[in-house]
Design a protein around this motif. Structure first.
Motif, PDB file in Angstrom:
ATOM      1  N   GLY A 137       0.870  -1.144   0.274  1.00 59.60           N
ATOM      2  CA  GLY A 137      -0.056  -0.212  -0.120  1.00 59.60           C
ATOM      3  C   GLY A 137       0.876   1.516   0.424  1.00 59.60           C
ATOM      4  O   GLY A 137       0.737   2.482  -0.352  1.00 59.60           O
ATOM      5  N   ALA A 138       1.888   1.056   1.041  1.00 59.91           N
ATOM      6  CA  ALA A 138       2.961   2.362   0.597  1.00 59.91           C
ATOM      7  C   ALA A 138       3.528   2.649  -0.838  1.00 59.91           C
ATOM      8  O   ALA A 138       3.748   3.601  -1.234  1.00 59.91           O
TER       9      ALA A 138
ATOM     10  N   ALA B  22      -4.833  -0.117   3.200  1.00 58.67           N
ATOM     11  CA  ALA B  22      -5.127   1.235   3.094  1.00 58.67           C
ATOM     12  C   ALA B  22      -4.341   2.227   3.998  1.00 58.67           C
ATOM     13  O   ALA B  22      -3.368   3.210   3.793  1.00 58.67           O
ATOM     14  N   LEU B  23      -4.353   1.829   4.935  1.00 59.57           N
ATOM     15  CA  LEU B  23      -3.355   2.140   6.173  1.00 59.57           C
ATOM     16  C   LEU B  23      -1.797   2.055   5.435  1.00 59.57           C
ATOM     17  O   LEU B  23      -1.396   3.124   5.933  1.00 59.57           O
TER      18      LEU B  23
ATOM     19  N   THR C 110       8.088   2.633   4.688  1.00 62.69           N
ATOM     20  CA  THR C 110       7.376   3.807   4.767  1.00 62.69           C
ATOM     21  C   THR C 110       5.797   3.287   5.976  1.00 62.69           C
ATOM     22  O   THR C 110       4.951   3.477   7.109  1.00 62.69           O
ATOM     23  N   GLY C 111       5.671   2.224   5.167  1.00 62.10           N
ATOM     24  CA  GLY C 111       4.377   1.409   5.139  1.00 62.10           C
ATOM     25  C   GLY C 111       5.027   0.051   6.691  1.00 62.10           C
ATOM     26  O   GLY C 111       3.669  -0.626   6.733  1.00 62.10           O
TER      27      GLY C 111
ATOM     28  N   LEU D   5      -8.560   4.786  11.715  1.00 64.81           N
ATOM     29  CA  LEU D   5      -8.656   4.055  10.769  1.00 64.81           C
ATOM     30  C   LEU D   5      -8.452   2.894  10.281  1.00 64.81           C
ATOM     31  O   LEU D   5      -9.628   1.555  10.671  1.00 64.81           O
ATOM     32  N   LEU D   6      -7.435   2.740  11.977  1.00 64.09           N
ATOM     33  CA  LEU D   6      -7.811   0.732  12.357  1.00 64.09           C
ATOM     34  C   LEU D   6      -8.580   0.820  12.775  1.00 64.09           C
ATOM     35  O   LEU D   6      -9.058  -0.479  13.208  1.00 64.09           O
TER      36      LEU D   6
END
Length: 339
Positions: A70-71, A201-202, A80-81, A150-151
């Motif tokens: 996702g990142a 998404a995160l 980053t993710g 979000l989580l």
């Protein structure tokens, strides 16, 4: 002439993402109380009871891979993710610890479940600790406030899905109170899809993606989760125990209202199915009748539809090409076991 390098396979993508996230995951678990950390390490397959090192089978690392990808889909470095990857892996482990207690499952990945190995109370405590650690990990990351929101939303959906799944077992097979296919889809999206969607998404959120991209990736992950659950339902009735680690017909003996069962119950060909489902010793007969009534075919067709929807969302989302390709290959790998 330079040879064109083949794109990585899905197992290679999973392994690469695991190498990125695993050091941070182990460091996070190491911050827990030593006894709780041992139970967590046991659940991940890192040690035996008592703490001796082990190389027991763990999970595939799907959720952490989705977070890293996702990142990368947002154009950021995969590192980053990593906070998202650690958080979703911790939440997944927490949910499995508690699920095994609620479902009475004595084994997990061919070993005693944590509650069997350490006791019910300690397993609940370990699950609680993993959940708290996940929130702490995300909160400390850049854009942490949005990530925690979000989580939290995904966890609310997961709890709703798990509650529905437990309640489904108490509802009749026939009549106005029976579980509908629409209710099943909502349950599967919450129980399985919410965390998969949240993972990718995160990662995108931490990678700096805008709200539209984050939302599209979340929806794709949720569709993937429903497809994954449908395939798992089929394997739970007809899968090879040497591959799945589950006994043949285990879901039927436990009275689970899985999609093949619900689809078959809607067919006139399954008139005798409710009686068979109430007789755990006749799981083989029930499985044969479910297949004859079209339950297996219907579940796989539904899985294909959700897979196609996830693929369309991933294809349409403005994502970095390499990460988009990895996500699509991972999608096919996860649901391609039966499709």
């Amino acid at each position: 002439m330079t040879a064109v390098q083949a794109p990585p396979s899905a197992p290679e993508v999973l392994a690469r993402c695991r190498r990125l996230a695993d050091p941070a995951l182990r460091e996070a678990v190491g911050r827990l109380h030593p006894w709780v950390a041992e139970m967590a390490a046991y659940s991940f397959g890192w040690c035996e009871v008592g703490g001796a090192p082990a190389a027991a089978p763990g999970g595939k690392g799907v959720r952490q891979a989705l977070a890293v990808l996702g990142a990368e889909a947002a154009g950021a470095d995969g590192l980053t993710g990593v906070p998202a990857a650690v958080a979703v892996e911790l939440v997944h482990a927490f949910s499995l610890l508690h699920d095994d207690i609620m479902d009475g499952d004595a084994t997990r990945r061919r070993r005693p479940a944590v509650w069997q190995a350490y006791g019910t109370g300690p397993a609940v405590l370990a699950g609680d600790a993993l959940f708290a650690l996940a929130v702490e990990t995300l909160a400390a990351a850049p854009r942490g406030a949005g990530a925690v929101r979000l989580l939290s939303a995904a966890l609310a959906d997961l709890v709703r899905g798990q509650a529905d799944d437990l309640l489904f077992a108490t509802r009749p097979c026939t009549g106005p109170e029976r579980v509908t296919l629409e209710e099943y889809r909502a349950m599967a999206e919450g129980k399985t899809g919410a965390l998969l969607g949240c993972a990718v998404a995160l990662g995108a959120l931490l990678g700096g993606a805008d709200e539209a991209v984050v939302g599209a990736l979340d929806r794709a992950g949720r569709r993937l989760g429903v497809a994954f659950q449908l395939v798992d339902d089929v394997l739970g009735i007809w899968g090879d125990p040497d591959v799945t680690g589950k006994p043949v017909g285990g879901d039927l003996r436990e009275g689970k209202k899985t999609y093949p069962v619900l689809a078959a119950l809607g067919s006139p060909a399954a008139r005798g199915l409710p009686e068979l489902l109430d007789a755990p010793g006749r799981a083989g007969e029930a499985a044969a009748l479910i297949e004859a009534a079209g339950g297996r075919t219907a579940a796989l067709a539904e899985a294909r539809a959700h897979t196609a929807a996830a693929r369309a969302l991933l294809t349409q989302a403005p994502a970095a090409p390499a990460a988009a390709g990895d996500l699509l290959r991972l999608l096919d790998f996860l649901v391609g076991r039966m499709l």
